[in-house]
Design a protein around this motif. Structure first.
Motif, PDB file in Angstrom:
ATOM      1  N   HIS A  16      48.956  83.160 134.713  1.00 62.67           N
ATOM      2  CA  HIS A  16      50.196  83.943 134.669  1.00 62.67           C
ATOM      3  C   HIS A  16      49.914  85.392 135.095  1.00 62.67           C
ATOM      4  CE1 HIS A  16      54.021  85.483 133.198  1.00 62.67           C
ATOM      5  NE2 HIS A  16      53.356  86.397 132.512  1.00 62.67           N
ATOM      6  N   GLN A  17      48.810  85.948 134.578  1.00 58.47           N
ATOM      7  CA  GLN A  17      48.497  87.359 134.876  1.00 58.47           C
ATOM      8  C   GLN A  17      48.055  87.565 136.318  1.00 58.47           C
ATOM      9  OE1 GLN A  17      45.856  88.914 131.840  1.00 58.47           O
ATOM     10  NE2 GLN A  17      47.308  88.405 130.239  1.00 58.47           N
ATOM     11  N   VAL A  18      47.127  86.727 136.804  1.00 57.05           N
ATOM     12  CA  VAL A  18      46.632  86.966 138.172  1.00 57.05           C
ATOM     13  C   VAL A  18      47.680  86.642 139.232  1.00 57.05           C
ATOM     14  CG1 VAL A  18      44.159  86.735 137.646  1.00 57.05           C
ATOM     15  CG2 VAL A  18      45.438  84.709 138.347  1.00 57.05           C
ATOM     16  N   SER A  19      48.608  85.716 138.922  1.00 53.43           N
ATOM     17  CA  SER A  19      49.634  85.388 139.919  1.00 53.43           C
ATOM     18  C   SER A  19      50.605  86.551 140.130  1.00 53.43           C
ATOM     19  CB  SER A  19      50.402  84.133 139.497  1.00 53.43           C
ATOM     20  OG  SER A  19      51.141  84.387 138.321  1.00 53.43           O
ATOM     21  N   LYS A  20      50.624  87.502 139.161  1.00 58.02           N
ATOM     22  CA  LYS A  20      51.508  88.669 139.295  1.00 58.02           C
ATOM     23  C   LYS A  20      50.866  89.821 140.057  1.00 58.02           C
ATOM     24  CE  LYS A  20      54.520  88.410 135.300  1.00 58.02           C
ATOM     25  NZ  LYS A  20      54.727  88.906 133.928  1.00 58.02           N
ATOM     26  N   MET A  21      49.534  89.718 140.347  1.00 55.85           N
ATOM     27  CA  MET A  21      48.824  90.835 140.982  1.00 55.85           C
ATOM     28  C   MET A  21      49.204  90.910 142.462  1.00 55.85           C
ATOM     29  SD  MET A  21      45.232  90.139 139.015  1.00 55.85           S
ATOM     30  CE  MET A  21      44.236  91.433 139.670  1.00 55.85           C
ATOM     31  N   ALA A  22      49.803  92.044 142.835  1.00 57.81           N
ATOM     32  CA  ALA A  22      50.359  92.183 144.186  1.00 57.81           C
ATOM     33  C   ALA A  22      49.286  92.176 145.275  1.00 57.81           C
ATOM     34  CB  ALA A  22      51.173  93.482 144.271  1.00 57.81           C
ATOM     35  N   GLU A  23      48.041  92.548 144.909  1.00 61.16           N
ATOM     36  CA  GLU A  23      46.994  92.664 145.958  1.00 61.16           C
ATOM     37  C   GLU A  23      46.412  91.316 146.381  1.00 61.16           C
ATOM     38  OE1 GLU A  23      44.914  94.393 142.206  1.00 61.16           O
ATOM     39  OE2 GLU A  23      46.950  93.800 142.792  1.00 61.16           O
ATOM     40  N   TYR A  24      46.735  90.228 145.630  1.00 63.39           N
ATOM     41  CA  TYR A  24      46.180  88.912 145.973  1.00 63.39           C
ATOM     42  C   TYR A  24      47.284  87.883 146.154  1.00 63.39           C
ATOM     43  CZ  TYR A  24      42.083  91.211 144.025  1.00 63.39           C
ATOM     44  OH  TYR A  24      41.083  92.110 143.769  1.00 63.39           O
ATOM     45  N   GLU A  25      47.058  86.968 147.084  1.00 65.71           N
ATOM     46  CA  GLU A  25      47.958  85.818 147.243  1.00 65.71           C
ATOM     47  C   GLU A  25      47.147  84.559 146.950  1.00 65.71           C
ATOM     48  OE1 GLU A  25      50.543  83.350 150.574  1.00 65.71           O
ATOM     49  OE2 GLU A  25      49.270  85.003 151.220  1.00 65.71           O
ATOM     50  N   ILE A  26      47.426  83.944 145.813  1.00 64.77           N
ATOM     51  CA  ILE A  26      46.667  82.742 145.428  1.00 64.77           C
ATOM     52  C   ILE A  26      47.204  81.541 146.195  1.00 64.77           C
ATOM     53  CG2 ILE A  26      46.022  81.221 143.522  1.00 64.77           C
ATOM     54  CD1 ILE A  26      46.374  83.663 141.650  1.00 64.77           C
ATOM     55  N   LYS A  27      46.317  80.950 146.987  1.00 63.46           N
ATOM     56  CA  LYS A  27      46.699  79.789 147.803  1.00 63.46           C
ATOM     57  C   LYS A  27      46.371  78.471 147.095  1.00 63.46           C
ATOM     58  CE  LYS A  27      47.215  81.515 152.183  1.00 63.46           C
ATOM     59  NZ  LYS A  27      48.348  81.181 153.044  1.00 63.46           N
ATOM     60  N   ALA A  28      45.302  78.487 146.291  1.00 65.83           N
ATOM     61  CA  ALA A  28      44.836  77.233 145.686  1.00 65.83           C
ATOM     62  C   ALA A  28      44.161  77.525 144.349  1.00 65.83           C
ATOM     63  CB  ALA A  28      43.861  76.530 146.632  1.00 65.83           C
ATOM     64  N   ILE A  29      43.998  76.462 143.563  1.00 69.99           N
ATOM     65  CA  ILE A  29      43.367  76.563 142.233  1.00 69.99           C
ATOM     66  C   ILE A  29      42.432  75.359 142.081  1.00 69.99           C
ATOM     67  CG2 ILE A  29      43.795  76.638 139.735  1.00 69.99           C
ATOM     68  CD1 ILE A  29      46.783  77.343 140.501  1.00 69.99           C
ATOM     69  N   ASN A  30      41.262  75.601 141.500  1.00 65.12           N
ATOM     70  CA  ASN A  30      40.390  74.476 141.171  1.00 65.12           C
ATOM     71  C   ASN A  30      39.587  74.803 139.913  1.00 65.12           C
ATOM     72  OD1 ASN A  30      39.431  71.870 141.433  1.00 65.12           O
ATOM     73  ND2 ASN A  30      38.429  72.176 143.406  1.00 65.12           N
ATOM     74  N   PHE A  31      38.887  73.789 139.398  1.00 65.79           N
ATOM     75  CA  PHE A  31      38.245  73.905 138.080  1.00 65.79           C
ATOM     76  C   PHE A  31      36.857  73.283 138.125  1.00 65.79           C
ATOM     77  CE2 PHE A  31      42.759  73.218 137.942  1.00 65.79           C
ATOM     78  CZ  PHE A  31      43.236  74.203 137.082  1.00 65.79           C
ATOM     79  N   SER A  32      35.915  73.918 137.436  1.00 67.57           N
ATOM     80  CA  SER A  32      34.642  73.236 137.165  1.00 67.57           C
ATOM     81  C   SER A  32      34.291  73.499 135.710  1.00 67.57           C
ATOM     82  CB  SER A  32      33.534  73.744 138.085  1.00 67.57           C
ATOM     83  OG  SER A  32      33.243  75.085 137.786  1.00 67.57           O
ATOM     84  N   THR A  33      33.744  72.474 135.056  1.00 67.80           N
ATOM     85  CA  THR A  33      33.375  72.631 133.648  1.00 67.80           C
ATOM     86  C   THR A  33      32.104  71.827 133.387  1.00 67.80           C
ATOM     87  OG1 THR A  33      34.326  70.673 132.550  1.00 67.80           O
ATOM     88  CG2 THR A  33      35.859  72.433 133.132  1.00 67.80           C
ATOM     89  N   TYR A  34      31.537  72.061 132.198  1.00 66.83           N
ATOM     90  CA  TYR A  34      30.421  71.223 131.759  1.00 66.83           C
ATOM     91  C   TYR A  34      30.925  69.788 131.609  1.00 66.83           C
ATOM     92  CZ  TYR A  34      32.435  72.069 127.058  1.00 66.83           C
ATOM     93  OH  TYR A  34      33.259  72.167 125.971  1.00 66.83           O
TER      94      TYR A  34
END
Length: 459
Positions: free
Chosen positions: A61-79
């Motif tokens: 929610h927070q990073v999607s509001k940052m005007a300096e970045y355009e998020i194109k994709a999301i991915n995850f890695s975990t143990y």
């Protein structure tokens, strides 16, 4: 113009991180969180699933509001080795059990007796017997001990796929999680193992989905391509697979030193399994033969012993330079034949050495590293196959000059490099779905290398 980026959630046991990575694979933003552990119904410590879920939503929610970045994709890695069990509304039914939790001996015996014995099952699933660290056994335990709860489970998702599910609402299974020391995957038949089918677990897994795939999703009114999530050990290998086609082994060093050979698909032998070899799966669905030793842990324990004996602070050893003259003297001091090779899979020879043999702390430390390197070479040779020309050493020992020189001397027929990729797991997770968010070619300078050359080897 906002910078196009991919958002990567990298969830370790201790640190949970979010990275924004640009098209040149530079990390342009990072935030980190640590959660207080909670306990399961037996009072055993475990991950706080609710904190993790809230953190994913709040951070995005927070990073999607940052005007300096355009998020194109999301991915995850975990143990790995951790399941989230969901009901038909997508709500978790249990805590996220800790894979270090003790496994009931009677149930373990019942399981292996029913399905062909420890050795046979380990060979078929390319995994040593590890109790709760075999996530398939966690699921089997839940079915046997709490059948009424088992009946309520609509999906059992490994942790990376659960995080992806939080955004996509799609339940999927991924080979990097299913194929890694779980006892779920039959490596000979390349499908779920027969016991998984007979116990009715298959129906609870999500749709089997390639690890390099993604789907278009909406989150808070914005569109993203969202990956299926990756097991962290497999993700860390991807930058090397992207940059090098000549066969190599990645030696990942930390508490455990794990040798990963993505160019060896030979089935594991019973002898290799006894010596703690196993198979991982890389993101394209190929087996990665691996061996491991507890060498980082042993280094720390023996370093304490040396520091106390010579009354030196342990941190001073970090800056020791390789001393060829000192190393050559060691060979005349200590007969090698007193330590049988087959013991190398558990510890090095150093624990049995008398420290009064060494004049100085520096001499003793060179011997410790040499003993660890001999153990490492033994472990490496378990998974080496013809054609491997390079060994890349990342992690703690890659920064240890004595270790790197001695490794180069010990395997003169293979090129030895200290390598580092800043946040290798996150970078690998981004690379796995590169094509859906990045129009640029993959840069060839993601990995920093330092070669330990033939001149240095010849002393």
């Amino acid at each position: 113009m906002p910078i196009p980026v991919i958002a990567i959630f990298d969830v370790g046991k201790t640190n949970k991180k979010l990275f924004l990575i640009d098209e040149n694979y530079q990390i342009v933003y990072e935030r980190s969180a640590r959660f207080v552990e909670t306990v399961d119904e037996d009072g055993e410590p475990c991950e706080n699933l609710e904190s993790l879920r809230s953190s994913v939503y709040d951070s995005l929610h927070q990073v999607s509001k940052m005007a300096e970045y355009e998020i194109k994709a999301i991915n995850f890695s975990t143990y790995g080795a951790s399941f989230v069990y969901l009901d038909e509304n997508g709500e978790p039914l249990t805590p996220l059990y800790n894979y270090l939790k003790a496994y009931p001996e009677a149930l373990k015996n019942e399981f292996y007796t029913k399905y062909g014995g420890e050795e046979q099952l380990s060979l078929q699933t390319a995994s040593p017997v590890l109790g709760s660290l075999n996530s398939g056994l966690q699921f089997y335990r839940l079915k046997k001990e709490r059948p009424e709860l088992f009946a309520k489970i609509k999906y059992a998702l490994h942790l990376p796929q659960y995080l992806s599910y939080l955004i996509t609402g799609k339940a999927v299974a991924d080979i990097t999680s299913i194929g890694c020391h779980t006892h779920l995957w039959d490596f000979n038949k390349n499908q779920y193992h027969q016991w998984v089918i007979e116990e009715g677990l298959v129906a609870k897994f999500g749709t089997f989905t390639p690890a390099d795939s993604s789907s278009a999703c909406q989150f808070e009114g914005k569109s993203y391509q969202v990956g299926v999530g990756l097991h962290d050990s497999s993700a860390a290998l991807i930058p090397y697979l992207a940059n090098f086609s000549v066969p190599f082994v990645l030696l990942s060093t930390g508490t455990w030193c794990i040798s990963l050979n993505p160019f060896n698909q030979d089935p594991l032998t019973a002898e290799e399994l006894k010596q703690d070899c196993l198979c991982y799966m890389h993101f394209k669905g190929k087996a990665v033969k691996a061996s491991r030793i507890f060498a980082g842990n042993e280094h720390d324990q023996q370093l304490k012993r040396i520091a106390e004996h010579y009354d030196r602070a342990a941190y001073l050893f970090k800056h020791l330079k390789f001393n060829p003259g000192l190393f050559l003297k060691l060979g005349t001091k200590v007969p090698e034949n007193q330590f049988p090779q087959q013991e190398f899979s558990t510890t090095s020879a150093f624990g049995k050495r008398d420290l009064s043999l060494f004049k100085t702390a520096e001499e003793a430390y060179h011997q410790l590293i040499f003993d660890l390197v001999k153990q490492q070479v033994y472990s490496l040779r378990l998974i080496l196959n013809p054609g491997v020309k390079r060994v890349f050493v990342d992690g703690g020992f890659g920064k240890n000059a004595i270790y790197m020189h001695l490794l180069a001397i010990s395997i003169p027929d293979i090129e030895v490099y200290a390598s580092s990729v800043s946040q290798a797991t996150a970078i690998g997770t981004a690379l796995s779905i590169n094509d859906v968010w990045n129009d640029n070619p993959i840069p060839n300078d993601i990995i920093e290398l330092k070669y330990y050359s033939f001149i240095q080897r010849t002393l």
